[in-house]
Design an enzyme around this catalytic site. Structure first.
Site, PDB file in Angstrom:
ATOM      1  N   GLU A  74       8.880   9.151   7.532  1.00 28.64           N
ATOM      2  CA  GLU A  74       7.652   8.363   7.339  1.00 28.64           C
ATOM      3  C   GLU A  74       6.448   8.898   8.096  1.00 28.64           C
ATOM      4  OE1 GLU A  74       7.781   4.411   8.867  1.00 28.64           O
ATOM      5  OE2 GLU A  74       8.930   4.977  10.642  1.00 28.64           O
TER       6      GLU A  74
ATOM      7  N   ASP B  12       0.105  -0.562  11.865  1.00 28.79           N
ATOM      8  CA  ASP B  12       0.740  -1.368  12.903  1.00 28.79           C
ATOM      9  C   ASP B  12       1.671  -0.466  13.739  1.00 28.79           C
ATOM     10  OD1 ASP B  12       2.068  -1.206  10.413  1.00 28.79           O
ATOM     11  OD2 ASP B  12       3.252  -3.003  10.803  1.00 28.79           O
TER      12      ASP B  12
ATOM     13  N   TRP C  22       0.806  -1.216   0.000  1.00 30.38           N
ATOM     14  CA  TRP C  22       0.000   0.000   0.000  1.00 30.38           C
ATOM     15  C   TRP C  22       0.838   1.265   0.000  1.00 30.38           C
ATOM     16  CZ3 TRP C  22      -2.981   2.958   4.117  1.00 30.38           C
ATOM     17  CH2 TRP C  22      -2.305   3.016   5.342  1.00 30.38           C
TER      18      TRP C  22
END
Length: 554
Positions: free
Chosen positions: A514, A331, A180
């Protein structure tokens, strides 16, 4: 525990006869053609029934057994992913045999043994240095070659799975392609005019669907037992806007991916689940995240063992839920926890997530639209009806009428669960009514809008997908979703705040990362989670590059 009457069918990943389909086309012969099955997605291609040889897809934990456990639990590497990505210098069997002989010796040194018998993962030292005179768009465009990996001959017994075409990795410790993540990177390719990378990435994912029956979490053997949020349809849509025939090229793979996510639905009864599918009390079928294994993740082995050790549940249940949480891409987050702040309470397989079901609605409508464009009217009508039924089920179970927002649904408890930024996904894919989109916008503005963008959730737990962090995929789906429903004011507000966050930290650190701490006026680097903050970073680059094109005035 499940309520009375709730049962679940469990699947175990069998290493001797792996549940992975193979394509008769050999890797070396791959070009732009795909071998596909019949039009009916329920019928496997006759040459894809047999599985790949188990030796080709063994995970490092299966291959090295006690040696793998010893390395991971000894902390000789600070990052559990390091040994999972090592490649043996010789055949694994002699290495394992030597380990069994030497480990009892008084002077045995585990780290020395590993370094003697394994090559550590390659560190891609690009020597890339950001030019402070470049604009942020120029900086991002200059990073794509740095993050691009060329197809390499597969190193025997490595966990890395070969791909036929060049691919872009996120960066940092993530040296393989991720499912993804890649869609959001592709937004940046499109903005930069890198159609070559867009096609290369889409072809790689189509190839994996043909070879493995689904798109794995990433191209590692230890990722084969799960997928990630199904965004292949949105990748295909990037091509469809320019050439519907190019998009039609991927229709067989879209159907195969759908079959993977819906596998086992015909066996279900109300209040039962099988792999990714859940049948609710009224017979509606929705989906959840799942992993075919119930063991510690190879790439987070020690962390998973420690987490399971803090739970009173069977370890296999905790491992399965941790793995399913990894499949979600979130996660980890309080969305999956029965007790916020306690990762051992994870219950991912009990949750019917709003974002997953919105993405599968997108997959269904994309198959319907492309089938219609090819004159396959029966298939188009079938998938349109599937999409309609999914939307009705989501409205019934996941839409909170009173609060005016989408929530996840706990199918075991029979009640709605967490509200989070995943609620923007139905808006992003066009699944929401205008009233639902407007009420979702209000909920986002009231509860999730922060100085630096929108938060993933309202919970502060220390998990990286909770407050105070913001992530690029969530920003993009909110911005594009609200924009498409006419709420340009909110869309531009989120875009402005996010671009300020990314630009401020880029000006200060000359790097993209990120995730970001977006809770305060000053933009900060994000934290939390199982590993240090990673530089790169694919989807931050892609979303930011596309937003700079979409809002040049910001």
């Amino acid at each position: 525990m499940p309520q009375a009457g709730h049962q679940e069918v469990f699947i175990t990943f069998n290493q001797n006869e792996a549940m992975i389909n193979t394509n008769p086309v050999e890797f070396e012969a791959w070009h732009d053609d795909y071998i596909t099955g019949p039009e009916d997605v329920g019928e496997p291609h006759p040459e894809r029934i047999h599985g790949l040889p188990a030796s080709d897809i063994l995970t490092p934990s299966e291959r090295y057994q006690e040696l793998f456990t010893a390395v991971q639990m000894s902390r000789i590497f600070s990052d559990s992913k390091t040994f999972a990505d090592c490649a043996p210098k010789t055949d694994p069997e002699p290495i394992l045999f030597r380990y069994y002989l030497k480990r009892e010796q008084e002077d045995f040194n585990l780290l020395e043994f590993v370094l003697e018998n394994f090559d550590l993962p390659d560190v891609h030292d690009s020597r890339y240095v950001a030019d402070p005179n470049h604009t942020m768009a120029e900086h991002i465009d200059g990073l794509w070659p740095v993050l691009t990996r060329q197809p390499e001959k597969h190193r025997k017994f490595s966990s890395l799975l070969p791909l036929p075409k060049p691919y872009v990795v996120p960066g940092g410790r993530f040296s393989e392609v991720y499912y993804w993540d890649s869609y959001f990177s592709m937004l940046g390719f499109a903005a930069a005019g890198r159609c070559d990378l867009m096609r290369s990435m889409a072809d790689n994912f189509a190839w994996m669907i043909d070879k493995y029956g689904h798109i794995p979490n990433g191209n590692r053997t230890y990722y084969l037992s799960r997928s990630q949020p199904p965004v292949f349809a949105m990748m295909v849509e990037l091509f469809e806007k320019n050439d519907v025939h190019e998009a039609q090229h991927y229709l067989p793979q879209l159907k195969s991916e759908y079959a993977f996510w819906m596998d086992g639905q015909e066996t279900l009864a109300p209040n039962r689940a099988h792999r990714h599918v859940v049948m609710l009390s009224d017979g509606s079928v929705l989906n959840r995240y799942w992993d075919d294994r119930d063991t510690p993740r190879d790439e987070s082995y020690r962390e998973d063992v420690e987490t399971a050790g803090q739970s009173s549940r069977p370890s296999s249940e905790v491992y399965r839920d941790l793995r399913a949480g990894a499949a979600s891409g979130w996660d980890y987050t309080s969305r999956w926890l029965s007790e916020p702040g306690r990762l051992e309470s994870i219950q991912t397989t009990s949750i019917v997530p709003v974002d997953l079901n919105a993405l599968l609605y997108k997959l269904e409508t994309t198959i319907a639209r492309l089938s219609a464009s090819r004159g396959e009217q029966a298939t188009a009508e079938r998938f349109q009806q599937l999409a309609l039924r999914r939307r009705e089920a989501v409205d019934r179970y996941l839409w909170d009428v009173q609060a005016g927002l989408y929530r996840d649904y706990n199918w075991r408890e029979g009640e709605q669960a967490t509200f989070s930024a995943a609620a923007v996904t139905p808006v992003y894919v066009g699944m929401a009514s205008l009233d639902q989109a407007n009420r979702t916008a209000k909920a986002v503005r009231d509860h999730l809008l922060a100085p630096g963008g929108i938060l993933c959730s309202m919970s502060v737990t220390g998990e990286q997908w909770d407050s105070p962090n913001g992530w690029a995929p969530v920003q993009w789906m909110a911005i594009k979703g609200f924009h498409s429903y006419g709420d340009e004011l909110l869309a531009q507000e989120i875009a402005s705040r996010w671009l300020h966050t990314v630009n401020s930290t880029w000006q200060q650190h000359h790097k993209m990362v990120e995730k970001y701490n977006i809770s305060g006026e000053a933009a900060l680097l994000g934290g939390g989670g199982e590993y240090p903050l990673q530089d790169g970073f694919g989807w931050t680059n892609g979303v930011t590059r596309r937003l700079l094109e979409m809002y040049p005035q910001l």
